[in-house]
Design an enzyme around this catalytic site. Structure first.
Site, mmCIF file in Angstrom:
data_model
loop_
_atom_site.group_PDB
_atom_site.id
_atom_site.type_symbol
_atom_site.label_atom_id
_atom_site.label_comp_id
_atom_site.label_asym_id
_atom_site.label_seq_id
_atom_site.Cartn_x
_atom_site.Cartn_y
_atom_site.Cartn_z
ATOM 1 N N GLU A 52 0.829 -1.198 0.000
ATOM 2 C CA GLU A 52 0.000 0.000 0.000
ATOM 3 C C GLU A 52 0.871 1.258 0.000
ATOM 4 O O GLU A 52 1.932 1.294 0.627
ATOM 5 C CB GLU A 52 -0.881 0.026 1.253
ATOM 6 C CG GLU A 52 -1.804 -1.158 1.334
ATOM 7 C CD GLU A 52 -2.573 -1.220 2.650
ATOM 8 O OE1 GLU A 52 -3.307 -2.184 2.835
ATOM 9 O OE2 GLU A 52 -2.417 -0.306 3.478
ATOM 10 N N CYS A 96 3.109 8.214 2.081
ATOM 11 C CA CYS A 96 3.527 7.148 2.991
ATOM 12 C C CYS A 96 3.835 5.908 2.156
ATOM 13 O O CYS A 96 2.982 5.402 1.432
ATOM 14 C CB CYS A 96 2.417 6.866 4.004
ATOM 15 S SG CYS A 96 2.881 5.625 5.215
ATOM 16 N N CYS A 133 5.491 -7.782 7.262
ATOM 17 C CA CYS A 133 6.503 -7.321 8.215
ATOM 18 C C CYS A 133 6.775 -8.435 9.212
ATOM 19 O O CYS A 133 5.860 -9.144 9.637
ATOM 20 C CB CYS A 133 6.031 -6.071 8.950
ATOM 21 S SG CYS A 133 7.297 -5.377 10.044
ATOM 22 N N CYS A 193 4.302 -6.351 15.592
ATOM 23 C CA CYS A 193 3.770 -5.498 16.660
ATOM 24 C C CYS A 193 2.313 -5.882 16.939
ATOM 25 O O CYS A 193 1.542 -6.151 16.012
ATOM 26 C CB CYS A 193 3.867 -4.028 16.261
ATOM 27 S SG CYS A 193 5.566 -3.477 16.026
ATOM 28 N N CYS A 236 -0.713 -4.049 15.088
ATOM 29 C CA CYS A 236 -0.506 -3.673 13.687
ATOM 30 C C CYS A 236 -1.064 -4.709 12.721
ATOM 31 O O CYS A 236 -0.731 -5.889 12.801
ATOM 32 C CB CYS A 236 0.985 -3.470 13.437
ATOM 33 S SG CYS A 236 1.386 -3.205 11.714
ATOM 34 N N LEU A 247 7.712 3.956 19.586
ATOM 35 C CA LEU A 247 8.079 3.681 20.973
ATOM 36 C C LEU A 247 6.998 2.845 21.677
ATOM 37 O O LEU A 247 7.239 1.724 22.091
ATOM 38 C CB LEU A 247 8.302 5.020 21.690
ATOM 39 C CG LEU A 247 9.009 4.970 23.030
ATOM 40 C CD1 LEU A 247 10.352 4.279 22.938
ATOM 41 C CD2 LEU A 247 9.175 6.376 23.595
ATOM 42 N N CYS A 289 -2.687 1.799 7.520
ATOM 43 C CA CYS A 289 -1.765 0.921 6.815
ATOM 44 C C CYS A 289 -2.074 -0.545 7.062
ATOM 45 O O CYS A 289 -2.278 -0.981 8.179
ATOM 46 C CB CYS A 289 -0.355 1.225 7.287
ATOM 47 S SG CYS A 289 0.845 0.163 6.561
HETATM 48 S S1 SF4 Z 1 4.110 -1.325 13.286
HETATM 49 FE FE1 SF4 Z 1 3.622 -2.968 11.814
HETATM 50 S S2 SF4 Z 1 4.820 -2.483 9.967
HETATM 51 FE FE2 SF4 Z 1 5.690 -1.280 11.669
HETATM 52 S S3 SF4 Z 1 7.350 -2.572 12.516
HETATM 53 FE FE3 SF4 Z 1 5.505 -3.067 13.730
HETATM 54 S S4 SF4 Z 1 4.588 -4.851 12.654
HETATM 55 FE FE4 SF4 Z 1 6.054 -3.892 11.229
#
Ligand code: SF4
Length: 373
Positions: free
Chosen positions: A92, A105, A112, A116, A119, A223, A342
């Site tokens: 994206e 962006c 990824c 996280c 996310c 963070l 995202c």
């Molecule tokens: S926020 Fe999402 S895209 Fe960014 S490092 Fe963490 S898992 Fe990866």
């Protein structure tokens, strides 16, 4: 032999590649300006390039951005492209217009590996690193598509700022990201200042040091927690590079940074990381790190254990930081009607782990960053 995609070559690489073809040094400047500044992808349209050179390039090179799967326009002007990067992978790219700037962006990976907790992209799993041409191709495609519909700034561009905050951890794809950054800064390509290009990292400490040496653009750090126990959970990379090491890396980066501060991103999770005690712990953590905070309301979803902090809690949290002189911004949501957060759209197309369809944590909304001005 497959054609070389010139979107993937920074100035030095393009010059070397053309020299290997027997071309003069100035050819790289000519070709770069046609491709990046004018958006031309056909060599026969590069009219000030010698006819023989055009024929030579047409036989061994190409200018090819990822194919557009979907092109969505929000009522608020936000525009989002879903791009095909092969093997069923989609990435994206999002353009966020504002009064005085246009921010793009950009994604750096398909999926990824950092995982996280909050996310969408992280929940979809990791597929592969993007190539430089796929990263630069997002900017090339967006800039030249936008020029058809959007007023340019005084420099003739629509996109004034680029943030590597899309899908992926940019510093885990360093070798492809570095030449992409160089092209963004190159006067014969996109000509952006280092202050207007931001790399966002979840804390790849050794590569923050490399970035400081190689191409010190503006730095944002995800963070999200003031102590290691909580950050280990929310940003698992913290187990490898804990907060002490991360803060040291920020201090080392600052003398190289184009601005005299680091931006800390902090997603606001109700009852998880949003208490007064968390804010006070943050103040202790960043006591000697000049910084700004960007607070990000989490976008909740059915069945998720995570919820966004209420607005009054976000305000109270911000006021504790601000009382100690820290500049705090709260991210506005943009592009609600086109799933501009995202990973939402790509997650709907492909779920590499199955997790997205079960729970689909959503990444916070794309920032319209006050500090990018
Ligand atoms: S926020 Fe999402 S895209 Fe960014 S490092 Fe963490 S898992 Fe990866």
């Amino acid at each position: 032999m497959s054609a070389v995609n010139l979107l993937g070559l920074d100035a030095a690489a393009l010059q070397q590649w053309l020299a290997d073809l027997g071309q003069p040094r100035f050819r790289a400047t000519q070709v770069s300006r046609w491709i990046h500044r004018r958006g031309v992808h056909r060599f026969d349209e590069m009219t000030d390039v010698a006819r023989e050179a055009r024929a030579l390039l047409a036989g061994c090179a190409e200018v090819r951005a990822p194919a557009v799967l979907r092109d969505l326009q929000s009522a608020d002007g936000t525009r989002k492209w879903l791009l095909d990067v092969g093997a069923g992978n989609a990435i994206e790219t999002v353009f966020i217009p504002d009064d005085d700037r246009g921010t793009l962006c950009v994604s750096s990976q398909a999926g990824c590996a950092v995982h996280c907790e909050f996310c969408s992209t992280g929940h979809q799993g990791f597929s592969r690193n993007l190539q430089t041409a796929e990263i630069v191709g997002q900017l090339w495609l967006a800039e030249h598509a936008l020029r058809a519909t959007t007023p340019c700034d005084e420099s003739g561009r629509v996109i004034s700022n680029v943030v590597l905050m899309g899908m992926g951890e940019p510093l885990q794809n360093y070798d492809a990201v570095l030449p992409a950054l160089r092209l963004m800064l190159d006067d014969h390509a996109y000509g952006l200042s280092r202050r207007r290009v931001t790399v966002s990292t979840s804390g790849m400490v050794p590569l923050m040091d490399r970035l400081a040496r190689d191409c010190p653009v503006a730095l944002a750090v995800s963070l999200h927690a003031p102590d290691d126990a909580l950050r280990d959970r929310l940003v698992p990379l913290n187990r490898k590079y804990p907060l002490d090491a991360l803060m040291d890396a920020c201090r080392r980066y600052l003398p190289h940074a184009p601005r005299d501060f680091i931006t800390f991103e902090y997603v606001m999770l109700d009852g998880v990381n949003d208490g007064d005690a968390h804010a006070r712990a943050l103040l202790r953590l960043v006591t000697d790190v000049p910084c700004k905070f960007n607070l990000i309301p989490f976008n909740p979803f059915p069945g998720s254990p995570l919820r966004s902090s209420p607005p009054q809690r976000i305000r109270a949290f911000a006021s504790i930081l601000a009382a100690e002189g820290i500049v705090v911004t709260t991210r506005r949501t943009r592009g609600d009607d086109i799933d501009a957060a995202c990973g939402q759209l790509a997650g709907a197309i492909q779920d590499r782990t199955g997790a997205a369809s079960r729970a689909s944590a959503r990444l916070p909304r794309i920032e319209v960053a006050g500090e990018q001005r």
